[in-house]
Design a protein around this motif. Structure first.
Motif, PDB file in Angstrom:
ATOM      1  N   PRO A   1      -1.362-104.251  33.351  1.00 30.28           N
ATOM      2  CA  PRO A   1      -0.116-104.119  34.094  1.00 30.28           C
ATOM      3  C   PRO A   1       0.738-105.372  33.931  1.00 30.28           C
ATOM      4  O   PRO A   1       0.238-106.481  33.914  1.00 30.28           O
TER       5      PRO A   1
ATOM      6  N   PHE B   1       2.851-101.533  28.870  1.00 30.78           N
ATOM      7  CA  PHE B   1       1.791-100.959  29.687  1.00 30.78           C
ATOM      8  C   PHE B   1       2.250 -99.707  30.427  1.00 30.78           C
ATOM      9  O   PHE B   1       1.551 -98.701  30.473  1.00 30.78           O
ATOM     10  N   GLU B   2       3.469 -99.784  30.981  1.00 34.92           N
ATOM     11  CA  GLU B   2       3.944 -98.656  31.768  1.00 34.92           C
ATOM     12  C   GLU B   2       4.058 -97.395  30.903  1.00 34.92           C
ATOM     13  O   GLU B   2       3.716 -96.297  31.341  1.00 34.92           O
TER      14      GLU B   2
ATOM     15  N   ARG C   1       0.675 -96.031  30.499  1.00 35.78           N
ATOM     16  CA  ARG C   1       0.217 -95.406  31.733  1.00 35.78           C
ATOM     17  C   ARG C   1       0.823 -94.009  31.877  1.00 35.78           C
ATOM     18  O   ARG C   1       0.135 -93.060  32.223  1.00 35.78           O
ATOM     19  N   GLN C   2       2.113 -93.900  31.585  1.00 37.06           N
ATOM     20  CA  GLN C   2       2.756 -92.583  31.703  1.00 37.06           C
ATOM     21  C   GLN C   2       2.136 -91.598  30.718  1.00 37.06           C
ATOM     22  O   GLN C   2       1.968 -90.423  31.028  1.00 37.06           O
TER      23      GLN C   2
ATOM     24  N   ILE D   1      -1.126 -90.468  32.149  1.00 41.66           N
ATOM     25  CA  ILE D   1      -0.926 -89.524  33.257  1.00 41.66           C
ATOM     26  C   ILE D   1      -0.551 -88.151  32.714  1.00 41.66           C
ATOM     27  O   ILE D   1      -1.097 -87.124  33.143  1.00 41.66           O
TER      28      ILE D   1
ATOM     29  N   ALA E   1      -3.586 -86.453  31.263  1.00 41.65           N
ATOM     30  CA  ALA E   1      -4.490 -86.007  32.317  1.00 41.65           C
ATOM     31  C   ALA E   1      -3.947 -84.746  32.975  1.00 41.65           C
ATOM     32  O   ALA E   1      -4.675 -83.785  33.229  1.00 41.65           O
ATOM     33  N   GLU E   2      -2.624 -84.738  33.214  1.00 41.08           N
ATOM     34  CA  GLU E   2      -2.044 -83.563  33.875  1.00 41.08           C
ATOM     35  C   GLU E   2      -2.092 -82.329  32.994  1.00 41.08           C
ATOM     36  O   GLU E   2      -2.220 -81.207  33.502  1.00 41.08           O
TER      37      GLU E   2
ATOM     38  N   ILE F   1      -5.467 -80.895  33.439  1.00 41.13           N
ATOM     39  CA  ILE F   1      -5.580 -80.305  34.776  1.00 41.13           C
ATOM     40  C   ILE F   1      -4.817 -78.982  34.847  1.00 41.13           C
ATOM     41  O   ILE F   1      -5.306 -77.996  35.393  1.00 41.13           O
TER      42      ILE F   1
ATOM     43  N   VAL G   1      -4.924 -88.051  40.191  1.00 42.23           N
ATOM     44  CA  VAL G   1      -3.710 -88.344  39.425  1.00 42.23           C
ATOM     45  C   VAL G   1      -2.484 -88.331  40.342  1.00 42.23           C
ATOM     46  O   VAL G   1      -1.660 -89.248  40.313  1.00 42.23           O
TER      47      VAL G   1
ATOM     48  N   ALA H   1      -3.062 -92.320  40.762  1.00 44.58           N
ATOM     49  CA  ALA H   1      -2.533 -92.831  39.497  1.00 44.58           C
ATOM     50  C   ALA H   1      -1.004 -92.857  39.473  1.00 44.58           C
ATOM     51  O   ALA H   1      -0.390 -93.838  39.059  1.00 44.58           O
ATOM     52  N   ARG H   2      -0.376 -91.771  39.943  1.00 41.07           N
ATOM     53  CA  ARG H   2       1.088 -91.733  39.926  1.00 41.07           C
ATOM     54  C   ARG H   2       1.713 -92.796  40.822  1.00 41.07           C
ATOM     55  O   ARG H   2       2.783 -93.311  40.536  1.00 41.07           O
TER      56      ARG H   2
ATOM     57  N   ARG I   1       0.410 -95.738  41.699  1.00 39.38           N
ATOM     58  CA  ARG I   1      -0.029 -97.113  41.545  1.00 39.38           C
ATOM     59  C   ARG I   1       0.081 -97.569  40.094  1.00 39.38           C
ATOM     60  O   ARG I   1      -0.541 -96.995  39.215  1.00 39.38           O
ATOM     61  N   GLY I   2       0.843 -98.612  39.920  1.00 37.22           N
ATOM     62  CA  GLY I   2       1.131 -99.086  38.575  1.00 37.22           C
ATOM     63  C   GLY I   2      -0.043 -99.702  37.835  1.00 37.22           C
ATOM     64  O   GLY I   2       0.057 -99.990  36.643  1.00 37.22           O
TER      65      GLY I   2
END
Ligand SMILES: C[S@@+](CC[C@H](N)C(=O)[O-])C[C@H]1O[C@@H](n2cnc3c(N)ncnc32)[C@H](O)[C@@H]1O
Lengths: 302, 217
Positions: free
Chosen positions: A6, A11-12, A15-16, A19, A22-23, A26, B106, B110-111, B113-114
């Protein structure tokens, strides 16, 4: 990936991406895959029937022409492969029997049988029809294999605990009988125990005959390989654990190895405690009980 | 201002973690103000890591700036507190296998928290995610072979001198054996793999038949 933490550049974005990935997994899992699984297990069982009927017909028909072969090759699919790939009795050779997992002795025996076969002649047209049937059986077998793999893999994802406790195909059949994982998850263990034995259950309610001890669960090897007097207890234990497993799968969705471990432990203790067949007074045997209330089971959770 | 506070309330130890996403609760926990910052109450009955800290595990194994690989993130209850502990400069890579619980992880963790990277993946296949040189591997996956799975992950991703925190649920490993024996056997496996076991914390009364093993390599 990389060293990004972070605050560091990029990094951001990483991270996106994580996510989103992962989604995606799911989302795929939340499209009621259990309903597709229910269709697949039924298709698998249907396909089994078609395969059996088709292969048996091909075998009987071809048996008019080369009965010895249908006797010698017991595996229907293997037989259908020969019928479809080789055809007429006269075309059967040691070479085209090779690579099918037969012993040399067996190949020899088939060749000898070919030369003194008691089978009759077959017309080109009839042979064509038998070969078409045989090749349909082969295709059904391929379809069957694919469905089977799908059921195994999906059960691990959709209902991992039920798959672990009941086995993938039995678990899927229970789910199909119940109408989905959500329905299975709310059934009492006593119902799960006799799912698939509805006929026997209604008969027992009508006539006072003994209620069934197991339905689909009879297919589980822990039940059908056990001595008769243990089967009811094993089926009940199994049903209890499956009920728990289905609830964990539906509500929590996570794997819990302790359910299977608990089952194994209980099965051990049933085998230990009920090693000997129960001694029953002879006049009691087989008399249908007017009073259809189930007897209290001595085997209770301690 | 520490990311972890410890208070006594009516004779009980209460743990608080500084909320990395102020104003937001993850699972209905209580929010409190301390020294001008918002903290979240960390319930040892809901989180085995909190239970272990109360039972004596050093609180600085996971600290500000730590990089943590978290196996078995579930809905993210504990993982969210780990995210608080490591703070904005730390990292939590959360791995969870089951989509249903991963969804909550998630969405709510996760969403929000950076410092959290989520992976819906099987911890048996660590090629699907990665952290370079993690300071801590936290493993709570309730599998019979979880110690082996944890070791496999440590081998790939734990830095030299880093810590492994392994939650052992004796019932998932062997229901017949005495819990104590199961703990000792899992401990022996870690030692055989070259880890130094620094502590073993039995988690009663917060959890039955659970222990957390703290080891470094
Ligand atoms: C006991 S729960 C973890 C609870 C969590 N640590 C907490 O305190 O909030 C165990 C989780 O591990 C997950 N799990 C089990 N086997 C796994 C595997 N092979 N890979 C990833 N996750 C797994 C389960 O789906 C379950 O959600």
């Amino acid at each position: 990936m990389d060293e990004s933490v972070p605050g560091s550049e990029g990094f951001e974005a990483l991270r996106q991406k994580s996510i989103a990935a992962a989604e995606a997994v799911i989302r795929e899992a939340s499209s009621r895959p259990d309903l597709h699984l229910v269709q697949a297990i039924q298709a698998l069982d249907d396909t089994d029937k078609y395969l059996n009927v088709t292969a048996t017909r091909a075998s009987e028909w071809y048996g008019l022409h080369f009965p010895e072969l249908t006797q010698m090759v017991q595996d229907n699919v293997a037989l259908c492969k020969i019928i479809s790939e080789v055809g007429a009795r006269e075309a059967v050779t040691a070479e085209n029997l090779g690579g099918r997992g037969f012993t040399e002795k067996k190949v020899q025996a088939v060749i000898e049988a070919r030369d003194r076969s008691k089978g009759g002649a077959i017309s080109e047209g009839d042979l064509g029809r038998v070969r078409a049937l045989a090749s349909l059986a082969i295709q059904l077998n391929v379809l069957r294999g694919g469905l089977n793999d799908y059921v195994e893999a999906q059960m691990k994802k959709v209902a991992p605990n039920v798959a672990e406790v009941a086995g993938a195909t039995i678990g899927a059949r229970l789910m199909a009988k119940a109408g989905g994982l959500d329905r299975l998850a709310v059934l009492p263990a006593s119902t799960i125990q006799i799912l698939g034995a509805e006929k026997a259950l209604f008969r027992s309610l009508r006539t006072g005959a003994k209620p069934p001890k197991h339905g689909i669960l009879f297919q589980h090897q822990a039940v059908h390989t056990a001595p008769k007097w243990q089967r009811g207890k094993i089926a009940r234990t199994l049903a209890n654990k499956i009920a728990i497993a289905a609830r964990v799968d539906y509500y929590r969705g996570s794997e819990d190895a302790s359910i299977k471990a608990g089952l194994d432990k209980r099965l051990e203790s049933i085998k230990e405690r009920y090693k000997e067949p129960p001694k029953r007074k002879p006049e009691q045997r087989d008399r249908p009980r007017r009073d259809a209330r189930p007897k209290r089971d001595k085997f209770r959770r301690r | 201002m520490s990311s972890l506070l410890r208070e006594e309330r009516m004779g009980r130890t209460v743990l608080l973690t500084r909320n990395l996403s102020p104003g937001k609760k993850v699972y209905g926990e209580e929010l409190v103000l301390r020294q001008g910052a918002e903290y979240r109450v960390w319930d040892p009955f809901r989180s085995k890591l909190a239970a272990a800290i109360i039972k004596g595990m050093p609180a600085d194994v996971i600290r500000e700036g730590s990089k943590v690989l978290y196996l078995g993130a579930s809905t993210g209850t504990t993982a969210s507190h780990v995210s608080d502990l490591v703070g904005a400069g730390g990292l939590v890579v959360g791995v969870e296998f089951a989509p249903r619980v991963a969804r909550e992880f998630v969405e709510h963790v996760a969403r929000e928290r950076g410092n959290v990277l989520p992976f819906v993946a099987d911890a048996r296949d660590p090629s699907k995610y990665s952290v370079a040189a993690a300071d801590v591997v936290y493993c709570d996956i309730a599998q019979p072979d979880q110690t082996e799975i944890a070791l496999l992950n440590c081998e790939r991703m734990l830095r030299k001198g880093g810590a492994l925190l392994l939650v052992v649920k004796s019932q998932s490993i062997d229901v017949l054996k005495e819990p104590e024996r199961v703990y000792l056997e899992e401990k022996a496996k870690l030692e055989k793999a070259g880890f130094r076991v620094k502590g073993m914390y039995e988690l009663s009364p917060f959890e039955k038949h659970h222990a957390l093993i703290y080891a470094t390599r």
